[in-house]
Design an enzyme around this catalytic site. Sequence first.
Site, PDB file in Angstrom:
ATOM      1  N   LEU A  15       0.751  -1.457   0.255  1.00  0.00           N
ATOM      2  CA  LEU A  15      -0.091   0.062  -0.030  1.00  0.00           C
ATOM      3  C   LEU A  15       0.846   1.556   0.052  1.00  0.00           C
ATOM      4  CD1 LEU A  15      -2.414   0.214   0.362  1.00  0.00           C
ATOM      5  CD2 LEU A  15      -2.577   0.984   2.659  1.00  0.00           C
ATOM      6  N   ASP A  16       0.453   1.567  -0.714  1.00  0.00           N
ATOM      7  CA  ASP A  16       1.297   3.286  -0.874  1.00  0.00           C
ATOM      8  C   ASP A  16       2.478   3.963  -1.318  1.00  0.00           C
ATOM      9  OD1 ASP A  16      -1.065   4.177   0.459  1.00  0.00           O
ATOM     10  OD2 ASP A  16      -0.010   5.023   2.600  1.00  0.00           O
ATOM     11  N   GLU A  17       2.938   2.430  -1.930  1.00  0.00           N
ATOM     12  CA  GLU A  17       4.337   2.624  -2.273  1.00  0.00           C
ATOM     13  C   GLU A  17       4.139   1.579  -3.793  1.00  0.00           C
ATOM     14  OE1 GLU A  17       7.759   2.961  -1.595  1.00  0.00           O
ATOM     15  OE2 GLU A  17       6.604   3.524   0.850  1.00  0.00           O
TER      16      GLU A  17
ATOM     17  N   ARG B 146      12.565   5.939  -5.347  1.00  0.00           N
ATOM     18  CA  ARG B 146      11.324   5.951  -5.422  1.00  0.00           C
ATOM     19  C   ARG B 146      10.691   6.076  -6.571  1.00  0.00           C
ATOM     20  NH1 ARG B 146       6.382   4.607  -5.413  1.00  0.00           N
ATOM     21  NH2 ARG B 146       5.081   5.111  -3.029  1.00  0.00           N
TER      22      ARG B 146
END
Lengths: 291, 291, 291, 291
Positions: free
Chosen positions: B234-236, C218
């Site tokens: 999640l969120d990555e 990222r």
Amino acid sequence: MTVPLEGKPHYILTATCDSRMGTVARVSGFLASHTCYITDMQQFDDVITGRFFTRISFYGNPGSTPELEALREQFEAVAKLEVMEWAIVEADKKPRVMIMVSKFDHCLVDLLYRNRTGELKMEISCVVSNHPDLRSLVEAQGIPYVHIPVTAETKAVQEDKLMALVEETQSELVVLARYMQVLSDDLCRRLRGQAINIHHSFLPGFKGAKPYHQAHARGVKLTGATAHYVTADLDEGPIIEQVVQRVDHTYTPEKLAAAGRDSECRALATAVRLHVERRVFLNDSKTVIFG
Amino acid sequence: MTVPLEGKPHYILTATCDSRMGTVARVSGFLASHTCYITDMQQFDDVITGRFFTRISFYGNPGSTPELEALREQFEAVAKLEVMEWAIVEADKKPRVMIMVSKFDHCLVDLLYRNRTGELKMEISCVVSNHPDLRSLVEAQGIPYVHIPVTAETKAVQEDKLMALVEETQSELVVLARYMQVLSDDLCRRLRGQAINIHHSFLPGFKGAKPYHQAHARGVKLTGATAHYVTADLDEGPIIEQVVQRVDHTYTPEKLAAAGRDSECRALATAVRLHVERRVFLNDSKTVIFG
Amino acid sequence: MTVPLEGKPHYILTATCDSRMGTVARVSGFLASHTCYITDMQQFDDVITGRFFTRISFYGNPGSTPELEALREQFEAVAKLEVMEWAIVEADKKPRVMIMVSKFDHCLVDLLYRNRTGELKMEISCVVSNHPDLRSLVEAQGIPYVHIPVTAETKAVQEDKLMALVEETQSELVVLARYMQVLSDDLCRRLRGQAINIHHSFLPGFKGAKPYHQAHARGVKLTGATAHYVTADLDEGPIIEQVVQRVDHTYTPEKLAAAGRDSECRALATAVRLHVERRVFLNDSKTVIFG
Amino acid sequence: MTVPLEGKPHYILTATCDSRMGTVARVSGFLASHTCYITDMQQFDDVITGRFFTRISFYGNPGSTPELEALREQFEAVAKLEVMEWAIVEADKKPRVMIMVSKFDHCLVDLLYRNRTGELKMEISCVVSNHPDLRSLVEAQGIPYVHIPVTAETKAVQEDKLMALVEETQSELVVLARYMQVLSDDLCRRLRGQAINIHHSFLPGFKGAKPYHQAHARGVKLTGATAHYVTADLDEGPIIEQVVQRVDHTYTPEKLAAAGRDSECRALATAVRLHVERRVFLNDSKTVIFG
């Protein structure tokens, strides 16, 4: 898998021609047939003007001296077929650049600094000014400073001197970093696509003098700066970069000007970087930019 | 000169493979040998992962029915050689997209509107929600609304229903437009690269719940939103688009959230547009985007 | 109608106290009763922390020497009543500022330049570094350069030396312009609200070392920098300014770092300007800024 | 400490007068003497025009019916002394707003949506159009739609009808949300400071018709939109908000227009929000905005 590029010569090919079928294949085919490796290729086909533009970053093969000359000679055949304007240059060879200033020094200081850090990859051939004021600043960095004063009477003669200096110093680009003299139509023509000016307004917003006073009078909520190629038609040259910033009712013309210095530095530095990295193409009165 | 494109079929070719010599030439050569005309070609060679990515917009030839199938068959030979993942699609064929929501409707309203104006070129297959609230809003636009309530007990069953619906409606993309349920790892895997989520924070800034309260507590001066592909972590997931806006000390968590709706709409709409235009490629945990 | 301000002394009053009825009236009434003319007044009432903040720019009356001292004495009565933290300073008196650096010089060069143009109104008391590298750059501008090398063993002693230097040079503000040493908790406490650091990330995004490598890993689409007050809790000090810029998949960590220099310069310069203009107030772990 | 505001009536005072000594003290003193609590006060003193502007958000005392009328009556004495233009309004009372459109609906859809979410705090009295096209869209939301067709011959009559409708519906503000008719000088005068227009260009960049074609021809790198008060001098009204976005050489006039819709929505929504929150003041040909 990564293709090993270590030690291979790195080139940039730029080309423009009329739009026609197969150009991309012919150019990339040429490079493949010479075992050149493309790392970045950008192209644009302007459906309105019917012109094709491409910029290719590629790696050649080491040892085959002088490879660049051979490549150029052999590419000539492709280029002739396509009626291309083109160039192949070494990616790491820094273009020689002449900077022109008057008394404001913020753009000059910014360009010198960015050149020193390597962000701008250019060799500053000299700084030319119609005033003597910035000599020590420039010479302290080991860069020649040439003072060419200009009056209405001496303008023609001095512009000849300027143009001679461009040639003599082998400068590929002239950067007007807040140079406060209007160039003659003739000089503009001779420097077409080779001279970048910074206009201290968000063109076409406020042309002419005192744009910050104009912006203040109009009460704008955003202001900015425009870097463009020099043309005879002042303030109408092909735009390369524009930068903008938010302002409000508390900004006096002075404060607008102070804030504007940041926009000017950033727009001019970006335009110069794009040019020296061979990313800007003239397309009539506009530019094509491969960012 | 302009190459006449009127009436010709317009295709998009997307491909990715390991970096090697000559790929660009082989692909563009293939298109030239089929008298296809390239109007836009973008490529990226990731020197770190050793992967090559390209997106080519080209025009074929009218009349040769069914050209697309023939092109695909013949391209297979090139693709095999390069060990490519690839696709050729009709540029004007709108992908079918399923939108999922809970109760917040700002992203949904925005997507529906942009689809209606033609800015987003997609066909909305249906809107799925774990709540009944937005039914009338959706059905008023002639779009099917499917209510799939979820509880801890029914989650697995309902996710199977969801996945069946994706297949049955032939939806190529699932857009989580503020869908407030965490998807199971299994569903995330099955939707890999096919599901876009909007995170109401400028990731990696504030993960998890209540990012606007977190942003307020931290006193940030800029806040934003992140659109990314869904992954089990999640969120990555790989980031597609990020949008940011300036805030100040007068912003309460509520005001931050209100301001955030704009960022969320813009980030999600941009990400969806990039995806349906076949401009986004997965590159490990990141994306390559040809804007 | 314009109130004539020519020749009148210009002051800044800053104050903070608990929120209560009538504070604005009492403060502005005090100034009116001393025939002081308010040109700008900003206030903020934090309904969450229950604190009131105000910054008033006003003009006093010429000739009444020493007016400032008298004003301060008489304001003390108001301030006592309100249990205020407050200051009245001459608007044109430049605060003395100490700059600390290691080897990176972009923020330093930028601050020196903006100070020279008058955009930043401060007096640089000295530049302190744990390295000797930037001495000539600094001394060329007539500014003292103090080399204070630091090792694990000498840290405590050198920090005492540093703090002594702050006092001896009467520096009101310490600017860590990419000073690559972590300050001890004790020093952080002693410099509370008096030391500004530039963090080369868009906090709370990437804390700790190598934020550009983290940002690359990222795959973010926007990156930036954060200027904040120094606190013992590294990377968690009250944020003063954040700057952001768009990046894409072609940015390597090196290119992200290069691009980041611009964000760092701009965020730090803005934070320093806001501070020396007395526009920043500490509000627990956050700031109130009157821009 | 937090002053308890729960249950207290919330007001906004706006005032403008010539700059003179003591105005802030007199106004804030008046409020303090009526035990009103100021939560936000902004003021600006234009040293060039010699005008003073202030906006104060304050809380009165419950129970004293009708407090607002009493406050207004008593403030009249202060206002007379200062020769002020002023107003005190209930902060939560939504102003009545008339929206005018032609056929483009993006700004209308955006305003309706933001009103529904509560981001814009206004009561839409009706939507007026010179075309019948958007009737169902508007009526579906329970808002009256008035079709007032306009021809060269009927213009004067229809403008009277329009003005009558403004009065009859008690609309305080008229929003021209891409209303494609030029208003007569007379109507502009009658609606001075009460009518907001969205200009689909970054003024003063491209005035007149087809700004996106103009922007394309000029090859700009940034484009935008401007929201301003309506004046007889078309495209020259006081600017309230400007929004800008980056574009490049691949933008055709159509794509510029599509991209422009976002800028238009955002600029208009922001301008309307600022106006209905009583944050905008006319200052000759400019605005003062307390954000």
